[in-house]
Design a protein around this motif. Structure first.
Motif, PDB file in Angstrom:
ATOM      1  N   TYR A   1       0.824  -1.210   0.000  1.00 23.08           N
ATOM      2  CA  TYR A   1       0.000   0.000   0.000  1.00 23.08           C
ATOM      3  C   TYR A   1       0.859   1.261   0.000  1.00 23.08           C
ATOM      4  CZ  TYR A   1      -3.303  -3.585   1.494  1.00 23.08           C
ATOM      5  OH  TYR A   1      -4.068  -4.730   1.583  1.00 23.08           O
ATOM      6  N   GLY A   2       2.019   1.200  -0.618  1.00 20.43           N
ATOM      7  CA  GLY A   2       2.873   2.360  -0.714  1.00 20.43           C
ATOM      8  C   GLY A   2       3.837   2.461   0.455  1.00 20.43           C
TER       9      GLY A   2
ATOM     10  N   LEU B   1      -5.617   5.849  -3.937  1.00 20.05           N
ATOM     11  CA  LEU B   1      -4.395   5.583  -4.698  1.00 20.05           C
ATOM     12  C   LEU B   1      -4.523   4.244  -5.408  1.00 20.05           C
ATOM     13  CD1 LEU B   1      -1.706   6.515  -1.998  1.00 20.05           C
ATOM     14  CD2 LEU B   1      -2.232   7.839  -4.050  1.00 20.05           C
ATOM     15  N   ARG B   2      -3.878   4.156  -6.551  1.00 20.31           N
ATOM     16  CA  ARG B   2      -3.717   2.883  -7.248  1.00 20.31           C
ATOM     17  C   ARG B   2      -2.224   2.606  -7.359  1.00 20.31           C
ATOM     18  NH1 ARG B   2      -2.912   1.639 -12.615  1.00 20.31           N
ATOM     19  NH2 ARG B   2      -3.306   3.801 -13.259  1.00 20.31           N
ATOM     20  N   PHE B   3      -1.824   1.370  -7.033  1.00 17.26           N
ATOM     21  CA  PHE B   3      -0.407   1.016  -7.013  1.00 17.26           C
ATOM     22  C   PHE B   3      -0.106   0.006  -8.113  1.00 17.26           C
ATOM     23  CE2 PHE B   3      -1.774   1.850  -2.629  1.00 17.26           C
ATOM     24  CZ  PHE B   3      -0.946   2.922  -2.308  1.00 17.26           C
ATOM     25  N   GLU B   4       0.985   0.251  -8.826  1.00 12.67           N
ATOM     26  CA  GLU B   4       1.502  -0.719  -9.794  1.00 12.67           C
ATOM     27  C   GLU B   4       2.866  -1.186  -9.312  1.00 12.67           C
ATOM     28  OE1 GLU B   4       1.613   0.698 -13.785  1.00 12.67           O
ATOM     29  OE2 GLU B   4      -0.580   0.725 -14.010  1.00 12.67           O
ATOM     30  N   HIS B   5       2.982  -2.477  -9.013  1.00 18.53           N
ATOM     31  CA  HIS B   5       4.240  -3.048  -8.538  1.00 18.53           C
ATOM     32  C   HIS B   5       4.936  -3.778  -9.679  1.00 18.53           C
ATOM     33  CE1 HIS B   5       3.610  -2.334  -4.187  1.00 18.53           C
ATOM     34  NE2 HIS B   5       2.319  -2.419  -4.509  1.00 18.53           N
TER      35      HIS B   5
ATOM     36  N   HIS C   1       1.526   9.522 -13.041  1.00 23.14           N
ATOM     37  CA  HIS C   1       1.814   9.076 -11.676  1.00 23.14           C
ATOM     38  C   HIS C   1       2.485  10.201 -10.884  1.00 23.14           C
ATOM     39  CE1 HIS C   1       5.216   7.763 -14.276  1.00 23.14           C
ATOM     40  NE2 HIS C   1       5.959   8.211 -13.276  1.00 23.14           N
TER      41      HIS C   1
ATOM     42  N   CYS D   1       7.374   0.527  -6.962  1.00 22.36           N
ATOM     43  CA  CYS D   1       5.943   0.787  -6.824  1.00 22.36           C
ATOM     44  C   CYS D   1       5.642   2.161  -7.404  1.00 22.36           C
ATOM     45  CB  CYS D   1       5.529   0.720  -5.353  1.00 22.36           C
ATOM     46  SG  CYS D   1       3.817   1.197  -5.043  1.00 22.36           S
ATOM     47  N   THR D   2       4.767   2.193  -8.398  1.00 23.47           N
ATOM     48  CA  THR D   2       4.350   3.455  -9.012  1.00 23.47           C
ATOM     49  C   THR D   2       2.961   3.809  -8.500  1.00 23.47           C
ATOM     50  OG1 THR D   2       5.624   2.903 -10.993  1.00 23.47           O
ATOM     51  CG2 THR D   2       3.991   4.655 -11.200  1.00 23.47           C
ATOM     52  N   GLU D   3       2.796   5.061  -8.057  1.00 21.45           N
ATOM     53  CA  GLU D   3       1.535   5.500  -7.453  1.00 21.45           C
ATOM     54  C   GLU D   3       0.754   6.398  -8.397  1.00 21.45           C
ATOM     55  OE1 GLU D   3       1.648   7.007  -3.444  1.00 21.45           O
ATOM     56  OE2 GLU D   3       3.432   5.804  -2.985  1.00 21.45           O
TER      57      GLU D   3
END
Length: 343
Positions: free
Chosen positions: A30-31, A229-233, A256, A276-278
């Motif tokens: 979650y960041g 927030l949306r997270f891309e790992h 982002h 991790c891109t937010e």
């Protein structure tokens, strides 16, 4: 006391939960969560459940200088930021004078734009703050309360640490291991994938509620607004990608807001790394209360209901509709304990 701890998610720890990804890299799903505090009591309490590793957080912003050159510059703004951005070679005293000459003070200070323009002027405001804030909150800084940017300092030194707290450390084995030790007690039962209203009130004497306060009261006065927030790992097949843990992207044309490389936080040795891109979002899990006067007024209605509800204690970001750092949440919890246990 006998305690039943419940969580609607399949894990404990809320947003501070960490775990190993498929590659074996310890990540924060979650960041990034960075622990820092000036409170000896908070540190002493958590030290019962974890050892620590020193960690000083550093952030860079991917921007273009006043001359149009791409650069990654320190955030918060410091002497290095000013000199590289404007192509200058100012001493520390000169940086203070230069920023004062750039500043456009506004009285009274009401909005986030007022805070930043009054501290660093329009060029640095547009480059470092305006686009980032617009993306993060979905609002221009002129529409947000001054508290949003009041937390971001400006320095005339070369100190590029994001925080200046006396204690800057990370749990040596991660947050989840720390929480596991905290919950390892015969009087504590943990039930996951369970919501608070799935538990029969007749089975407990009091409730410590950390969910959204408006949800508890059935959204009686309407929903409190949040940003999500949306997270891309992503796992990268190299040992390190970024020079620092977090790179901010203030450019409004970039969707982002920041990219985090977790191995900087954890100190983990691993041949691969995880990023991790937010992406800020209007819908999704509630992350950030939106600080505007009308939202504060709406919360006060729910606060009155909460204050009038016996045997229920409202604690944390969602239950009190306020942004807290992690050490502040721990301090609030300890203060709540003191109050509940008082004669």
């Amino acid at each position: 006391q006998r305690v039943l701890l419940i969580d609607r998610r399949p894990h404990v720890g809320g947003n501070a939960y960490d775990c190993h990804d498929a590659a074996g890299v310890l990540i924060h799903p979650y960041g990034p969560h960075i622990f820092h505090t000036n409170s000896a009591r908070v540190l002493e309490y958590l030290s019962r459940f974890t050892a620590w590793r020193p960690y000083e957080h550093r952030v860079r912003a991917q921007v273009r200088t006043a001359q149009g050159r791409p650069a990654q510059l320190p955030v918060p703004i410091n002497r290095t930021t000013v000199n590289v951005f404007f192509g200058l070679n100012l001493s520390e005293p000169e940086v203070g004078g230069f920023l004062a000459s750039q500043a456009q003070p506004v009285q009274p200070v009401r909005t986030s734009a007022d805070v930043v323009l009054g501290a660093v002027g329009p060029a640095l405001y547009r480059t470092f703050f305006q686009g980032y804030t617009q993306k993060q909150w979905g609002l221009d800084p002129s529409e947000l309360d001054k508290s949003v940017t009041a937390r971001v300092p400006t320095r005339i030194t070369d100190d590029d640490r994001y925080f200046l707290d006396e204690h800057q450390v990370m749990p040596a084995e991660g947050y989840t291991r720390m929480f596991g030790r905290m919950l390892d007690h015969s009087n504590i039962t943990v039930r996951l994938l369970c919501d608070y209203d799935d538990v029969d009130p007749a089975t407990y004497r009091s409730l410590i509620y950390t969910g959204p306060v408006d949800a508890y009261f059935g959204y009686r006065y309407g929903r409190l607004p949040y940003r999500s927030l949306r997270f891309e790992h992503a796992t990268i097949c190299q040992a390190q990608v970024q020079d620092v843990a977090v790179i901010n992207y203030p450019d409004p044309a970039v969707p982002h807001t920041r990219i985090t490389e977790f191995k900087h936080l954890t100190g983990q040795g691993h041949p691969q790394t995880s990023l991790c891109t937010e992406y800020p979002a209007a819908e999704g899990d509630p992350y950030y209360p939106i600080p505007r006067p009308e939202n504060a007024a709406l919360y006060r209605k729910y606060q009155a209901l909460a204050d009038a509800t016996p045997d229920v204690t409202f604690v944390g970001r969602l239950a009190t509709y306020k942004y807290y750092n992690m050490d502040q949440v721990v301090a609030q919890a300890l203060a709540t304990y003191d109050r509940l246990m008082a004669p």
